[in-house]
Design a protein around this motif. Sequence first.
Motif, short mmCIF file in Angstrom:
data_model
loop_
_atom_site.label_atom_id
_atom_site.label_comp_id
_atom_site.label_asym_id
_atom_site.label_seq_id
_atom_site.Cartn_x
_atom_site.Cartn_y
_atom_site.Cartn_z
N ILE A 102 -22.00 28.59 19.90
CA ILE A 102 -20.60 28.74 20.29
C ILE A 102 -19.93 29.77 19.38
CG2 ILE A 102 -18.42 27.54 20.64
CD1 ILE A 102 -19.99 24.93 20.83
N VAL A 103 -19.15 30.66 19.97
CA VAL A 103 -18.40 31.66 19.21
C VAL A 103 -17.10 31.03 18.74
CG1 VAL A 103 -17.23 33.89 19.31
CG2 VAL A 103 -19.40 33.56 20.52
N ILE A 104 -16.87 31.08 17.41
CA ILE A 104 -15.68 30.48 16.83
C ILE A 104 -15.04 31.43 15.82
CG2 ILE A 104 -16.49 28.12 17.16
CD1 ILE A 104 -17.37 28.05 14.28
N GLN A 105 -13.82 31.11 15.41
CA GLN A 105 -13.07 31.94 14.48
C GLN A 105 -13.57 31.73 13.05
OE1 GLN A 105 -10.61 34.20 15.53
NE2 GLN A 105 -11.48 33.60 17.50
N ARG A 106 -13.59 32.79 12.27
CA ARG A 106 -13.96 32.69 10.86
C ARG A 106 -12.76 32.28 10.01
NH1 ARG A 106 -16.91 38.06 9.12
NH2 ARG A 106 -17.56 36.72 7.37
N ALA A 107 -13.05 31.76 8.82
CA ALA A 107 -12.01 31.30 7.89
C ALA A 107 -11.06 30.31 8.56
CB ALA A 107 -11.24 32.48 7.32
N THR A 108 -11.64 29.40 9.35
CA THR A 108 -10.85 28.48 10.17
C THR A 108 -11.44 27.07 10.09
OG1 THR A 108 -10.29 30.27 11.69
CG2 THR A 108 -10.00 28.02 12.51
N PRO A 109 -10.59 26.04 9.96
CA PRO A 109 -11.08 24.67 9.97
C PRO A 109 -11.27 24.16 11.39
CG PRO A 109 -8.72 24.66 9.57
CD PRO A 109 -9.14 26.11 9.65
N TYR A 110 -12.32 23.40 11.60
CA TYR A 110 -12.64 22.86 12.92
C TYR A 110 -12.98 21.38 12.83
CZ TYR A 110 -12.85 27.43 15.22
OH TYR A 110 -12.54 28.66 15.75
N GLU A 111 -12.87 20.73 13.99
CA GLU A 111 -13.28 19.35 14.18
C GLU A 111 -14.19 19.33 15.39
OE1 GLU A 111 -10.30 15.89 13.49
OE2 GLU A 111 -10.29 16.29 15.65
N TRP A 112 -15.33 18.60 15.33
CA TRP A 112 -16.23 18.60 16.48
C TRP A 112 -16.89 17.24 16.69
CZ3 TRP A 112 -21.89 19.04 16.75
CH2 TRP A 112 -22.53 18.89 15.53
N SER A 113 -17.26 17.00 17.93
CA SER A 113 -17.97 15.78 18.30
C SER A 113 -18.80 16.08 19.55
CB SER A 113 -17.00 14.63 18.56
OG SER A 113 -16.16 14.94 19.66
N VAL A 114 -19.71 15.18 19.88
CA VAL A 114 -20.59 15.34 21.03
C VAL A 114 -20.52 14.09 21.90
CG1 VAL A 114 -22.99 15.56 21.79
CG2 VAL A 114 -22.17 16.92 19.86
N THR A 115 -20.35 14.29 23.21
CA THR A 115 -20.35 13.19 24.18
C THR A 115 -21.63 13.23 24.99
OG1 THR A 115 -17.93 13.24 24.34
CG2 THR A 115 -19.13 12.15 26.12
#
Length: 237
Positions: A102-115
Amino acid sequence: MKRVYKILSLGVIATLILCCSGGDSSGGIPDPQPVPDPVAAILIFPANNTECNEGEILSAQQSRVTFQWNASQNTDSYEVRLTNLNTNSITSTISNTNEAAIVIQRATPYEWSVTSRARGSSQTASSPVWRFYNAGEGVSNYAPFPATAVFPERGSTLTNAGTISLQWETSDIDGDLASFDVYLEVNNTNPQTLAGSTTENFLEVTVSPSSVYYWQVVSKDEAGNSSVSEVFQFAVE
């Protein structure tokens, strides 16, 4: 002869009815087996509360990161739910394997989960929610993760007015959390009034009956970085 033909015809019809109905229960078509419910996936990468410095750098702003988790039982596909904690924007990606690039932003906080999902079943299973910082160019110290409400829970209603303890939780991958500013207002979805500052993850405030409150936490670290939480809401009867 006509009477004989009629008796034979009735016998043939009875035989057909027995054949179509399957006869006794031992000769019938078995009921289809129910589809077993999927099992929740176990997350692997990016790890919880860490800096993610792996992946393909696409530009100064973006990188491609491969999210990974253990394959779960009774699962045909997975939905990766990803939240940008700076903007609270949510994206989802479907994968038929136990990983997704997945393409995401750098220097950025993220939250993730899987269903986890299974064909033929309306049931799903969700993994725990993990947080990480996607590494940025030249960043040596990251801001704390935005705080999340513990008490009162978002959208809850309190039965007693008076003094309550606002409580939240957060973390910092650099381990240098310093203080919190808490903003609280009545009937204002953009609270601007400072209720107090603290080095703890709680603050006592006074609330009145028949009111709806909105509150927000600004987390600060020793390097001068800060993060702003969502606006949380609760009511008092």
